[in-house]
Every structure is written in structure tokens, then in C-alpha cells.
Design an enzyme around this catalytic site. Structure first.
Site, PDB file in Angstrom:
ATOM      1  N   GLY A 113      12.820  13.886   6.302  1.00 22.77           N
ATOM      2  CA  GLY A 113      11.688  14.749   5.954  1.00 22.77           C
ATOM      3  C   GLY A 113      11.775  15.259   4.526  1.00 22.77           C
ATOM      4  O   GLY A 113      11.213  16.306   4.192  1.00 22.77           O
ATOM      5  N   GLY A 115      10.432  13.812   2.070  1.00 28.00           N
ATOM      6  CA  GLY A 115       9.231  13.442   1.321  1.00 28.00           C
ATOM      7  C   GLY A 115       9.363  12.113   0.607  1.00 28.00           C
ATOM      8  O   GLY A 115       8.901  11.960  -0.529  1.00 28.00           O
ATOM      9  N   SER A 116       9.962  11.126   1.278  1.00 27.59           N
ATOM     10  CA  SER A 116      10.213   9.847   0.612  1.00 27.59           C
ATOM     11  C   SER A 116       8.915   9.126   0.242  1.00 27.59           C
ATOM     12  O   SER A 116       8.859   8.458  -0.791  1.00 27.59           O
ATOM     13  CB  SER A 116      11.090   8.940   1.481  1.00 27.59           C
ATOM     14  OG  SER A 116      10.545   8.823   2.768  1.00 27.59           O
ATOM     15  N   SER A 117       7.870   9.278   1.051  1.00 29.22           N
ATOM     16  CA  SER A 117       6.608   8.578   0.736  1.00 29.22           C
ATOM     17  C   SER A 117       6.039   9.095  -0.583  1.00 29.22           C
ATOM     18  O   SER A 117       5.665   8.320  -1.469  1.00 29.22           O
ATOM     19  CB  SER A 117       5.576   8.814   1.835  1.00 29.22           C
ATOM     20  OG  SER A 117       6.073   8.374   3.056  1.00 29.22           O
ATOM     21  N   ALA A 119       7.682  10.722  -2.924  1.00 27.91           N
ATOM     22  CA  ALA A 119       8.606  10.400  -4.028  1.00 27.91           C
ATOM     23  C   ALA A 119       8.420   8.952  -4.471  1.00 27.91           C
ATOM     24  O   ALA A 119       8.503   8.644  -5.668  1.00 27.91           O
ATOM     25  CB  ALA A 119      10.054  10.670  -3.600  1.00 27.91           C
ATOM     26  N   ASP A 160       5.282  17.933  -1.601  1.00 22.46           N
ATOM     27  CA  ASP A 160       6.323  16.901  -1.815  1.00 22.46           C
ATOM     28  C   ASP A 160       6.149  16.272  -3.198  1.00 22.46           C
ATOM     29  O   ASP A 160       7.125  15.984  -3.898  1.00 22.46           O
ATOM     30  CB  ASP A 160       6.203  15.744  -0.813  1.00 22.46           C
ATOM     31  CG  ASP A 160       6.135  16.158   0.628  1.00 22.46           C
ATOM     32  OD1 ASP A 160       5.728  17.288   0.904  1.00 22.46           O
ATOM     33  OD2 ASP A 160       6.493  15.330   1.469  1.00 22.46           O
TER      34      ASP A 160
HETATM   35  C1  MEV Z   1       5.799  19.371   5.008  1.00 26.16           C
HETATM   36  O1  MEV Z   1       6.957  19.159   4.256  1.00 26.16           O
HETATM   37  C2  MEV Z   1       5.167  20.683   4.606  1.00 26.16           C
HETATM   38  C3  MEV Z   1       3.842  20.956   5.306  1.00 26.16           C
HETATM   39  O2  MEV Z   1       3.377  22.229   4.828  1.00 26.16           O
HETATM   40  C4  MEV Z   1       2.823  19.885   5.015  1.00 26.16           C
HETATM   41  C5  MEV Z   1       2.271  19.923   3.601  1.00 26.16           C
HETATM   42  O3  MEV Z   1       2.420  20.913   2.899  1.00 26.16           O
HETATM   43  O4  MEV Z   1       1.666  18.915   3.197  1.00 26.16           O
HETATM   44  C6  MEV Z   1       4.014  21.084   6.814  1.00 26.16           C
END
Ligand code: MEV
Length: 326
Positions: A113, A115-117, A119, A160
Site C-alpha cells: 500500500g 502507492g506503487s501504481s 509511483a 500518493d
Molecule cells: C490511500 O493511501 C489514501 C486514501 O485517502 C485514498 C486517497 O487519498 O486517494 C484512502
């Protein structure tokens, strides 16, 4: 080799962890995010024909190719979507002569989680710019990457993307309306649940709940916004006691929103029990990672998270944003 084009360019960008304010940020509230010191890399090499050749072995994609004229159409495997989308967005602004081969490599698992996509989209945009000698101010990299991610996901705040582009520890608001670098990064321990969260599904679930109960969900977001502002002040003063309390309250609101889980709750309770001044989930929830604030007792907190079944990820935080590699 095409004239005026570099032979090969690699860009790298960090992953991210949300410290405070997830979910509410999707609805225009501020959040705090930090860039994690495990990076994703995209290497761009020019080729003669106007074709994308893509390999992303970390996510099981080899020898994928698509003519430029067909980018974003037909079957696009999930592993290719963000890099292909980034190239399509880039070409709308900066024509390339010939085509490009893109290769991705990641230092972190796409399961965390981090945020690899996003990045990968950020790195692809920056590497493509590097290939044709563009200086590319961070705002341009952010705007093109954010547009790419929104085109594909149809939702999300872009937090991200912001962490991948700007790095450091940041206050962020939707579409980059607020971008404020914080001078310090809190001393956080990162615990991975072993479960991959499905961010888009969770965002839809939260949106459906907000449809049914608009007032209670709005009250949660108002509460989170106030906590984020308190958290910003605490971080600036390095007041870890206050920040810990803010994190605990933010976790309580995320539990009320319905995005925590038994596994997250167990890791959070273990960290607090071992002396963490605050602990909460990070990101979409139901899985991925949790954070514990441990200015002291770091080893005890790490041990407690591991004993409760979590996987402690040793990682630097507040690291550099996207950059071209030598
Ligand atoms: C996900 O890392 C964070 C969320 O707030 C989604 C987003 O901000 O796009 C849940």
C-alpha cells in the site's frame, strides 16, 4: 539512435505512507503524508518505431507492447495500466520521435500500500521527460501524473502522486491545492498486516456509506480535519506526546468510518501496549500498514508488532521525491 534523444534515462520515486487524514483527503480535507525510502524505478530507452515496449517483472509483466496510436485502448493488463497511461498523457503534451522501451523495478512490494501504481506513473513521466531533455518542474510532473492516475482509477486524492513527486513529509490537499513541506518527520515504526488493501473498493464502500449517512460521515471528516491541523502543529513543535494523541483519535474516527480491521486493531493495540505514544492504520485500511509513534521504546514497539503477527518494515521516511538517476 535518434538524434537529440538520450540513450537511456532512469527515474526513481519513493513510496508513501499517510500519517494523518486518509479518506477525508478524498473529500477536500488536508492530510499528512511521508515519502518512504524504498523506491520504484522506470528506465526509458528510445526505440525506432512509435511503439511502447514495457516490462515490469516485479508485477509479472514481460514483453508487453502497444503501438502509440492504440495506447489506452483494448485490453490493458493491470500491471501495464499506469505506465501506459502515463505515456499516453505525456504524449498529449510532448511528442516523441520514435517509440520507447520502459522497464520498471521496485524496491518494495506492491502489496504494502505504498502507492506503487502512482509511483510508476510519476517515474514514467519523469523518465520520458529526461529522455528528451526536459527540465520538468515538479508541478508539471505532478499534474501529468495526477491526471493519469485519475483517468485510470476515477477516484482518489492524488496523495500518493504528491509523495512520489515532492518527497519529504507533506501537508497535502486534493489536486495539490495545498502542498506544504513539514520541517521534521516523526519517529514512526511501520508494521505491515500481510493483507493487501483494495483502495478503490474501500473508497466506493466509504462513498456508499456517505450516501446513506451523510451527516455522520461528514462529522467524521470534520473531526479528522481538526486532528490533521493539530497534528501539523505537533509535528512542527516535535511534540510527540500531542501527535500520539492525535493519531489515536484519528484511528478512532477511522474505526467509526468502518475501515479498520481486527488485524490492524491487534497491531495497533500491541504497539500502544509496548509504549508507542500513538498508533493508527495508514492508507485505505482493512490491511496494508499501520504506524506507531515511538520516539522512545522503538525496539519494544517493533517487538510487540512482530509478536502480534505484523511484519515490521525498516524504512527511512521523509526521503527525496522523484529524481533522475545518474
Ligand atoms: C490511500 O493511501 C489514501 C486514501 O485517502 C485514498 C486517497 O487519498 O486517494 C484512502
Amino acid at each position: 539512435m535518434l538524434s537529440g534523444i538520450a540513450h537511456k534515462v532512469t527515474a526513481s520515486a519513493p513510496g508513501k505512507l499517510v500519517i494523518l487524514g486518509e479518506h477525508a483527503v478524498v473529500y477536500g480535507r488536508p492530510c499528512i503524508v511521508t515519502a518512504v525510502g524504498q523506491r520504484l524505478f522506470v528506465t526509458a530507452t528510445p526505440i525506432d518505431k512509435p511503439v511502447l515496449e514495457l516490462s515490469a517483472p516485479d508485477v509479472g509483466l514481460e514483453a508487453y507492447s502497444k503501438p502509440f496510436a492504440k495506447l489506452g485502448t483494448g485490453e490493458v493488463p493491470k500491471a501495464a495500466a499506469f505506465v501506459e497511461g502515463a505515456l499516453k498523457t505525456f504524449l498529449q503534451h510532448h511528442p516523441l520521435r520514435g517509440g520507447v522501451r520502459l522497464e520498471t523495478r521496485s524496491e518494495f512490494s506492491s502489496q504494502y500500500g505504498f502507492g506503487s501504481s502512482s509511483a510508476s506513473a510519476v517515474c514514467a513521466i519523469r523518465a520520458l521527460g529526461g529522455l528528451i531533455g526536459l527540465a520538468m518542474p515538479p508541478r508539471e510532473v505532478f499534474d501529468l501524473s495526477f491526471r493519469t492516475v485519475r483517468d485510470i482509477q476515477k477516484t482518489g486524492s492524488g496523495v500518493d502522486v504528491a509523495a512520489a513527486v515532492y518527497g519529504g513529509t507533506l501537508v497535502y490537499e486534493m489536486e495539490g491545492r495545498r502542498l506544504e513541506a513539514l520541517p521534521v518527520t516523526p519517529p514512526l515504526v511501520v508494521g505491515y498486516t500481510g493483507i493487501k488493501a483494495d483502495t478503490v473498493t474501500l473508497l466506493k464502500e466509504v462513498a456508499a456509506r456517505a450516501e446513506r449517512e451523510p451527516e455522520s460521515v461528514e462529522a467524521i471528516y470534520i473531526g479528522i480535519e481538526a486532528l490533521v491541523e493539530q497534528g501539523i502543529a505537533a509535528i512542527k513543535k516535535k511534540d510527540w506526546k500531542a501527535l500520539g494523541e492525535v493519531m489515536n483519535h484519528n484511528q478512532a474516527l477511522l474505526e467509526t468510518l468502518g475501515v479498520s480491521s481486527a488485524v490492524l486493531d491487534a497491531l495497533i493495540a500491541a504497539a500502544r501496549g509496548a509504549g508507542a505514544t500513538g498508533a493508527k492504520l495508514s492508507g485505505a485500511g482493512r490491511g496494508d500498514c499501520m504506524l506507531a509513534l515511538a520516539a522512545t521504546k522503538k525496539h519494544a514497539v517493533e517487538g510487540a508488532i512482530a509478536k502480534a503477527g505484523g511484519h515490521v518494515i525498516e524504512v527511512a521516511l521523509g526521503v527525496d521525491g522523484v529524481r533522475l538517476e545518474a
